[in-house]
Design a protein around this motif. Structure first.
Motif, PDB file in Angstrom:
ATOM      1  N   SER A  84       0.825  -1.199   0.000  1.00  0.00           N
ATOM      2  CA  SER A  84       0.000   0.000   0.000  1.00  0.00           C
ATOM      3  C   SER A  84       0.865   1.256   0.000  1.00  0.00           C
ATOM      4  O   SER A  84       2.015   1.231   0.397  1.00  0.00           O
ATOM      5  CB  SER A  84      -0.922   0.005   1.233  1.00  0.00           C
ATOM      6  N   VAL A  85       0.277   2.341  -0.493  1.00  0.00           N
ATOM      7  CA  VAL A  85       0.947   3.628  -0.483  1.00  0.00           C
ATOM      8  C   VAL A  85       0.442   4.408   0.725  1.00  0.00           C
ATOM      9  O   VAL A  85      -0.756   4.632   0.853  1.00  0.00           O
ATOM     10  CB  VAL A  85       0.641   4.410  -1.772  1.00  0.00           C
ATOM     11  N   GLN A 100       2.648  12.670  -3.465  1.00  0.00           N
ATOM     12  CA  GLN A 100       2.927  12.234  -4.829  1.00  0.00           C
ATOM     13  C   GLN A 100       1.914  12.805  -5.817  1.00  0.00           C
ATOM     14  O   GLN A 100       2.262  13.172  -6.952  1.00  0.00           O
ATOM     15  CB  GLN A 100       2.919  10.699  -4.904  1.00  0.00           C
ATOM     16  N   LEU A 101       0.653  12.902  -5.394  1.00  0.00           N
ATOM     17  CA  LEU A 101      -0.371  13.474  -6.267  1.00  0.00           C
ATOM     18  C   LEU A 101      -0.091  14.948  -6.521  1.00  0.00           C
ATOM     19  O   LEU A 101      -0.192  15.424  -7.658  1.00  0.00           O
ATOM     20  CB  LEU A 101      -1.754  13.294  -5.638  1.00  0.00           C
ATOM     21  N   MET A 102       0.268  15.687  -5.475  1.00  0.00           N
ATOM     22  CA  MET A 102       0.592  17.102  -5.643  1.00  0.00           C
ATOM     23  C   MET A 102       1.837  17.281  -6.520  1.00  0.00           C
ATOM     24  O   MET A 102       1.905  18.210  -7.325  1.00  0.00           O
ATOM     25  CB  MET A 102       0.815  17.742  -4.272  1.00  0.00           C
ATOM     26  N   SER A 140      -2.170   8.740 -11.269  1.00  0.00           N
ATOM     27  CA  SER A 140      -3.253   7.754 -11.162  1.00  0.00           C
ATOM     28  C   SER A 140      -3.090   6.841  -9.949  1.00  0.00           C
ATOM     29  O   SER A 140      -4.054   6.570  -9.221  1.00  0.00           O
ATOM     30  CB  SER A 140      -3.324   6.913 -12.439  1.00  0.00           C
ATOM     31  N   ARG A 141      -1.856   6.388  -9.689  1.00  0.00           N
ATOM     32  CA  ARG A 141      -1.656   5.475  -8.557  1.00  0.00           C
ATOM     33  C   ARG A 141      -1.917   6.157  -7.212  1.00  0.00           C
ATOM     34  O   ARG A 141      -2.681   5.638  -6.397  1.00  0.00           O
ATOM     35  CB  ARG A 141      -0.244   4.887  -8.596  1.00  0.00           C
ATOM     36  N   PRO A 142      -1.297   7.327  -6.929  1.00  0.00           N
ATOM     37  CA  PRO A 142      -1.607   7.972  -5.645  1.00  0.00           C
ATOM     38  C   PRO A 142      -3.059   8.401  -5.532  1.00  0.00           C
ATOM     39  O   PRO A 142      -3.648   8.338  -4.447  1.00  0.00           O
ATOM     40  CB  PRO A 142      -0.666   9.184  -5.614  1.00  0.00           C
ATOM     41  N   VAL A 184      -8.508   7.515  -3.097  1.00  0.00           N
ATOM     42  CA  VAL A 184      -9.933   7.239  -3.298  1.00  0.00           C
ATOM     43  C   VAL A 184     -10.344   5.960  -2.586  1.00  0.00           C
ATOM     44  O   VAL A 184     -11.385   5.896  -1.927  1.00  0.00           O
ATOM     45  CB  VAL A 184     -10.249   7.139  -4.807  1.00  0.00           C
ATOM     46  N   ARG A 185      -9.491   4.922  -2.704  1.00  0.00           N
ATOM     47  CA  ARG A 185      -9.797   3.659  -2.034  1.00  0.00           C
ATOM     48  C   ARG A 185      -9.702   3.773  -0.530  1.00  0.00           C
ATOM     49  O   ARG A 185     -10.353   3.026   0.201  1.00  0.00           O
ATOM     50  CB  ARG A 185      -8.834   2.563  -2.514  1.00  0.00           C
ATOM     51  N   GLY A 186      -8.853   4.684  -0.081  1.00  0.00           N
ATOM     52  CA  GLY A 186      -8.639   4.799   1.362  1.00  0.00           C
ATOM     53  C   GLY A 186      -7.926   3.614   1.928  1.00  0.00           C
ATOM     54  O   GLY A 186      -8.025   3.308   3.115  1.00  0.00           O
TER      55      GLY A 186
END
Length: 288
Positions: free
Chosen positions: A32-33, A41-43, A146-148, A153-155
């Protein structure tokens, strides 16, 4: 009745099952991340996409040669290069849990291929249309964000520990944060003096190369990113946003005045310097 123990006095089947379940849980956690790092990572992906959009536009037919590789890049290139060491240092807190996967390397390959196509198109084709800028930005955010984004979203990522100890930044990272803020501020303030901004950028890039090569030295960028917490990342995000906004205004036209450049530089420097005086992460504990 069948014994619940393995031959020769080995551990019981029940105990073996518990060990297997524990190993499965560890593997799942490792895959998991961590949520805090997924957000970072998203930012970073958003920042990279914005950089690509500006870079590609300045090389387009509509962008013109006057801004290609000029003031625009002098504004956005320093924070982009600095962010690489900072984000990598932050990832080190999670150890082997964030090793690069085949998907990650595929994303890098596609990204580099896109960059090569755009550069070849611009040189061999005598330029390219402006709409490649938003297209490259979308492709970049999909490849690296997309991955982060999916992890958030999945939490399913590991939540950040709220009880983690906070400590003042150690002398090295505190100094690096202050110097970084002052440097970014000077870059903004010298925006309207091309010879000055490129001299400042050149000196800054040499310092960044040294800081990157230092790896985990106490004054290196990796160590600084390792110790940064929310206040420092927020200040850095504010500085990056201001510098990218100035770059966008350079492209738009004669919008920036000397007063705007000085005020923007003051805001950037003040935010970074103030964050250096606020607590960061624990110097010794590795957090999720």
């Amino acid at each position: 009745m069948e014994s619940d123990r393995w031959p020769d006095g080995a551990i019981s089947r029940a105990e073996a099952d518990r060990m297997l379940r524990s190993a499965d849980a560890i593997r799942a956690r490792a895959a998991s991340v961590p949520r805090s790092h997924a957000l970072l990572q998203l930012m970073y992906s958003v920042m990279l996409a914005a950089y690509m959009a500006l870079f590609v536009y300045t090389g387009s037919n509509e962008g013109g040669a006057s801004v290609f590789g000029g003031t625009t890049m002098a504004l956005v290139l320093p924070p982009m290069i600095v962010s690489t060491g900072l984000v990598y240092g932050a990832a080190e807190r999670h150890g082997g849990r964030l090793r690069s996967t085949g998907r990650h390397w595929t994303a890098i390959g596609v990204f580099l291929a896109l960059l090569v196509v755009i550069l070849v198109w611009g040189i061999a084709g005598g330029g390219y249309p402006w709409w490649l800028a938003p297209v490259s930005a979308v492709v970049t955010i999909v490849l690296f964000g997309s991955r982060p984004a999916a992890a958030l979203v999945r939490g399913s990522g590991t939540p950040q520990r709220t009880t983690a100890e906070r400590e003042p930044l150690s002398p090295g990272p505190r100094t690096v944060t202050i110097v970084m803020g002052v440097y970014f501020g000077i870059v903004c303030m010298t925006l309207l003096v091309p010879s000055a901004i490129w001299a400042v950028t050149a000196i800054g890039m040499m310092a960044v190369i040294i800081a990157l090569s230092a790896q985990t030295a106490s004054w290196g960028l990796m160590r600084t990113g390792w110790e940064w917490a929310v206040p420092q990342w927020l200040a850095f995000a504010m500085a990056v946003a201001v510098m990218f906004l100035l770059a966008l205004l350079v492209i738009v036209g004669d919008v920036i005045t000397p007063l705007i450049a000085v005020l923007a530089g003051g805001v950037v420097a003040a935010a970074m310097v103030a964050s250096a005086l606020l607590p960061g992460r624990s110097h010794v504990a590795s957090e999720a």
